[in-house]
Design an enzyme around this catalytic site. Sequence first.
Site, PDB file in Angstrom:
ATOM      1  N   GLY A 100       0.795  -1.216   0.000  1.00 15.65           N
ATOM      2  CA  GLY A 100       0.000   0.000   0.000  1.00 15.65           C
ATOM      3  C   GLY A 100       0.826   1.263   0.000  1.00 15.65           C
ATOM      4  O   GLY A 100       0.323   2.343  -0.321  1.00 15.65           O
ATOM      5  N   ARG A 101       2.094   1.158   0.368  1.00  9.18           N
ATOM      6  CA  ARG A 101       2.964   2.337   0.347  1.00  9.18           C
ATOM      7  C   ARG A 101       4.388   1.956  -0.058  1.00  9.18           C
ATOM      8  O   ARG A 101       5.353   2.600   0.340  1.00  9.18           O
ATOM      9  CB  ARG A 101       2.968   3.035   1.706  1.00  9.18           C
ATOM     10  CG  ARG A 101       3.462   2.166   2.851  1.00  9.18           C
ATOM     11  CD  ARG A 101       3.575   2.986   4.124  1.00  9.18           C
ATOM     12  NE  ARG A 101       4.075   2.167   5.227  1.00  9.18           N
ATOM     13  CZ  ARG A 101       4.912   2.608   6.148  1.00  9.18           C
ATOM     14  NH1 ARG A 101       5.367   3.838   6.095  1.00  9.18           N
ATOM     15  NH2 ARG A 101       5.312   1.822   7.124  1.00  9.18           N
TER      16      ARG A 101
ATOM     17  N   LYS B 126       9.920   2.381  -0.070  1.00  7.28           N
ATOM     18  CA  LYS B 126       8.845   2.462   0.923  1.00  7.28           C
ATOM     19  C   LYS B 126       8.502   3.922   1.161  1.00  7.28           C
ATOM     20  O   LYS B 126       9.380   4.738   1.431  1.00  7.28           O
ATOM     21  CB  LYS B 126       9.258   1.811   2.243  1.00  7.28           C
ATOM     22  CG  LYS B 126       9.348   0.302   2.203  1.00  7.28           C
ATOM     23  CD  LYS B 126       9.501  -0.284   3.595  1.00  7.28           C
ATOM     24  CE  LYS B 126       8.269  -0.091   4.446  1.00  7.28           C
ATOM     25  NZ  LYS B 126       8.393  -0.731   5.781  1.00  7.28           N
TER      26      LYS B 126
ATOM     27  N   ASP C 112      -2.372   7.315   2.098  1.00 11.45           N
ATOM     28  CA  ASP C 112      -1.688   8.216   1.174  1.00 11.45           C
ATOM     29  C   ASP C 112      -0.455   7.587   0.534  1.00 11.45           C
ATOM     30  O   ASP C 112       0.147   8.167  -0.371  1.00 11.45           O
ATOM     31  CB  ASP C 112      -1.305   9.525   1.866  1.00 11.45           C
ATOM     32  CG  ASP C 112      -0.356   9.332   3.054  1.00 11.45           C
ATOM     33  OD1 ASP C 112       0.172   8.213   3.238  1.00 11.45           O
ATOM     34  OD2 ASP C 112      -0.143  10.304   3.799  1.00 11.45           O
ATOM     35  N   GLY C 113      -0.087   6.384   1.008  1.00  8.00           N
ATOM     36  CA  GLY C 113       1.057   5.699   0.410  1.00  8.00           C
ATOM     37  C   GLY C 113       2.401   6.293   0.765  1.00  8.00           C
ATOM     38  O   GLY C 113       3.437   5.866   0.249  1.00  8.00           O
TER      39      GLY C 113
ATOM     40  N   ARG D 248       5.875 -13.280   0.896  1.00  4.34           N
ATOM     41  CA  ARG D 248       5.461 -13.475   2.281  1.00  4.34           C
ATOM     42  C   ARG D 248       4.533 -14.679   2.390  1.00  4.34           C
ATOM     43  O   ARG D 248       4.008 -15.154   1.376  1.00  4.34           O
ATOM     44  CB  ARG D 248       4.719 -12.222   2.760  1.00  4.34           C
ATOM     45  CG  ARG D 248       5.464 -10.915   2.476  1.00  4.34           C
ATOM     46  CD  ARG D 248       4.491  -9.757   2.338  1.00  4.34           C
ATOM     47  NE  ARG D 248       5.156  -8.530   1.919  1.00  4.34           N
ATOM     48  CZ  ARG D 248       5.671  -7.629   2.758  1.00  4.34           C
ATOM     49  NH1 ARG D 248       5.584  -7.817   4.059  1.00  4.34           N
ATOM     50  NH2 ARG D 248       6.272  -6.545   2.295  1.00  4.34           N
TER      51      ARG D 248
ATOM     52  N   ASP E 141       1.482 -11.524   6.873  1.00  2.00           N
ATOM     53  CA  ASP E 141       1.977 -10.679   5.787  1.00  2.00           C
ATOM     54  C   ASP E 141       3.311 -10.026   6.131  1.00  2.00           C
ATOM     55  O   ASP E 141       3.916  -9.360   5.286  1.00  2.00           O
ATOM     56  CB  ASP E 141       0.952  -9.604   5.421  1.00  2.00           C
ATOM     57  CG  ASP E 141       0.508  -8.793   6.617  1.00  2.00           C
ATOM     58  OD1 ASP E 141      -0.143  -9.370   7.502  1.00  2.00           O
ATOM     59  OD2 ASP E 141       0.812  -7.589   6.673  1.00  2.00           O
ATOM     60  N   ASN E 142       3.792 -10.226   7.366  1.00  2.00           N
ATOM     61  CA  ASN E 142       5.086  -9.687   7.781  1.00  2.00           C
ATOM     62  C   ASN E 142       6.121 -10.784   7.994  1.00  2.00           C
ATOM     63  O   ASN E 142       7.129 -10.552   8.658  1.00  2.00           O
ATOM     64  CB  ASN E 142       4.935  -8.884   9.073  1.00  2.00           C
ATOM     65  CG  ASN E 142       4.134  -7.616   8.889  1.00  2.00           C
ATOM     66  OD1 ASN E 142       4.031  -7.109   7.777  1.00  2.00           O
ATOM     67  ND2 ASN E 142       3.556  -7.110   9.954  1.00  2.00           N
TER      68      ASN E 142
ATOM     69  N   ASP F 240       9.823  -5.817   7.737  1.00  2.00           N
ATOM     70  CA  ASP F 240       8.768  -4.919   8.222  1.00  2.00           C
ATOM     71  C   ASP F 240       8.992  -4.506   9.672  1.00  2.00           C
ATOM     72  O   ASP F 240       8.360  -5.018  10.604  1.00  2.00           O
ATOM     73  CB  ASP F 240       7.384  -5.534   8.033  1.00  2.00           C
ATOM     74  CG  ASP F 240       7.000  -5.593   6.557  1.00  2.00           C
ATOM     75  OD1 ASP F 240       7.460  -4.717   5.806  1.00  2.00           O
ATOM     76  OD2 ASP F 240       6.266  -6.503   6.154  1.00  2.00           O
TER      77      ASP F 240
END
Length: 492
Positions: free
Chosen positions: A90-91, A111, A123-124, A181, A250-251, A260
Site C-alpha cells: 500500500g505504500r 517504501k 496516502d502511500g 510473504r 503478511d510480515n 517490516d
Amino acid sequence: MTVRFAFDNSYARLPSSFYARVSPTPVSAPHLLKLNQELAVQLGLNPVELATQAGVEILAGKRIPEGAEPIATAYAGHQFGQFVPQLGDGRAILLGEIVDQEGVRRDIQLKGSGRTPFSRGGDGRAALGPVLREYIVSEAMAALGIPTTRALAAVMTGDEVIRETYLPGAVLTRVASSHMRIGTFEFFAARGDVDAVRALADHAIARHYPDAAGAARPYLALLESVIARQANLVAQWLLVGFIHGVMNTDNMSIAGETIDYGPCAFLDFYNPNTVFSSIDQLGRYAYANQPAIAQWNLTRLAECLLPLLAGDQDKSVEQAQEALSAFAARFSDAYNSGLRRKLGLLSEREGDLALTHDLLDRMVAGKADFTLTFRRLSEAAIGPEGDVAVRSLFEDPAPYDDWAERWRKRLGQEPQEGSVRRASMQRVNPAVIPRNHRVEAVIEAAVEKQEFGPFEDLLTVLGKPYEVQPGFASYAEPPPRDGRVYKTFCGT
C-alpha cells in the site's frame, strides 16, 4: 551522470494477478539523508552515481531508472489472527531486481513512494520517523548477523505527510532477497487459485530453495525449508532480545529474513511477557510468544500448499503436520545451543539447560538488563572478580550469587582458557543494541530539530555491536528508569 541498475525482474514476469504495475508518485524536493555506501558496492551499484541529483531522484521515486518495472505486489494476511483477503503493497513499490556481487538476487523497493491500488485509502507515504527507525534497526540486525532486509538509502521528500499532525515525509530504499510473504501464498489460496499457488511456489523454490527442486516432493521440501529458516530466525531474535512487534502472516518472509520493522524493539530488563507495540493490546506478539506465533503462521503456509503436496487431502495433511512438528525441535535446538554459547558453555552436558533457564528466571525476578547481563558475564567467566558488574544489574544480587557459583563450577568442566572463553562469549553477546530510548531520541532530534548527527552516531555504534567502543560507552547503558520507552507505533 547516468545511474545504472542492472535490473533482471523475475517477479514482474509472473502472471499479472501477482501485482499491479504502478509508478512512484513524484515528490517535490528530494534530499539525501543517508546512503549505505558499503551495501551499494555489494549490490554492484556506484555510490557516487547514487549520490548525484539523478540518483537521489531515483531513490525518492521521482525518476524511474532504465530497466525498472515498478510494481506493487499483492498479498493477503492474518492480522492479529484475523484473515484479511487483500492487503498488498500500500505504500511500497518494487523497482526491480538486481543480482549482487555474490550472485544473490535482491529486490530494490521504495517504501513511502505513494499510492498504489492496495493503499486502502491511505496516502502511500511514509513519515521521517518510521523511515529512520527501519534504517537503524534493520542495519543493526545485519551487524548482529541476523538475516534481515537492508536499508540502502533514506531520502527526505520535501513534502509533508499528515498523521496526528504534519510530519516531514521520507522514502526508504529497502533491499531484500525477495518480498514474498506467507500472506502472498494466502492471497491466491483464499481465491482457490491453485495454479497461482503453484507458480508462486515454483518461483520461491527457484529463487530461495533450489535444492528443493530436485527433491522427491519439491513442495514439501519447500515447506520444510521455510520452517527450518523461520525456526532459526526466531531463535536468533530471542537470543538478542528482539521483539518484532507485529508478526502477522503478511510480515513473515518466505526467504527467512526479518522484514517490516514497525513497532519493534529490544528488551531492556528481561521479562518474557514484554510487549512494546501500541496496537498489541493482548500481548499476542510478546517476546516469549514469538516461537509459537511463527509456528502458527507456518501452519497457514502449510494450508496454502496442501493442494500441491500429495494426491489426496488426507495424505497432504499428514505430510504438512509432520513437517510442522519439526518446528519446535528446530527452534529449541537453535535457541538452547545459542544460550549455551552466550554462557561460554562450548560443549553440551546434562544440566546445561536447567542452568541457563534458571539464570533467565532469576533475571526476571531481579529485573536485570538482558543485554548487559550476558555481556558482563563474559568478564565474570574469567574469574569471580567480574561478578561485581553483573551483580549490580540485579535488584537483589543474592540469587545471582547462588547461580554464579554453580555456573563457574560448570565452566571448570570446559577445556578453554578464560581469555578464550571470554572472546567466544563476546562474539555472541553484543555490547550495544538499538535501545528504544536511543532510537526515539534520534527520531525526535531529526523530526523536531532537523538534527541528524545523533542518527549518524547511533549507526556508527551499532555497526560494531560486538566490539568495545570506548568513545561510545554510554550507548551500552540501559535507560534510566524514568527514561524507558514502553510503546512503539506502526508508523503507517
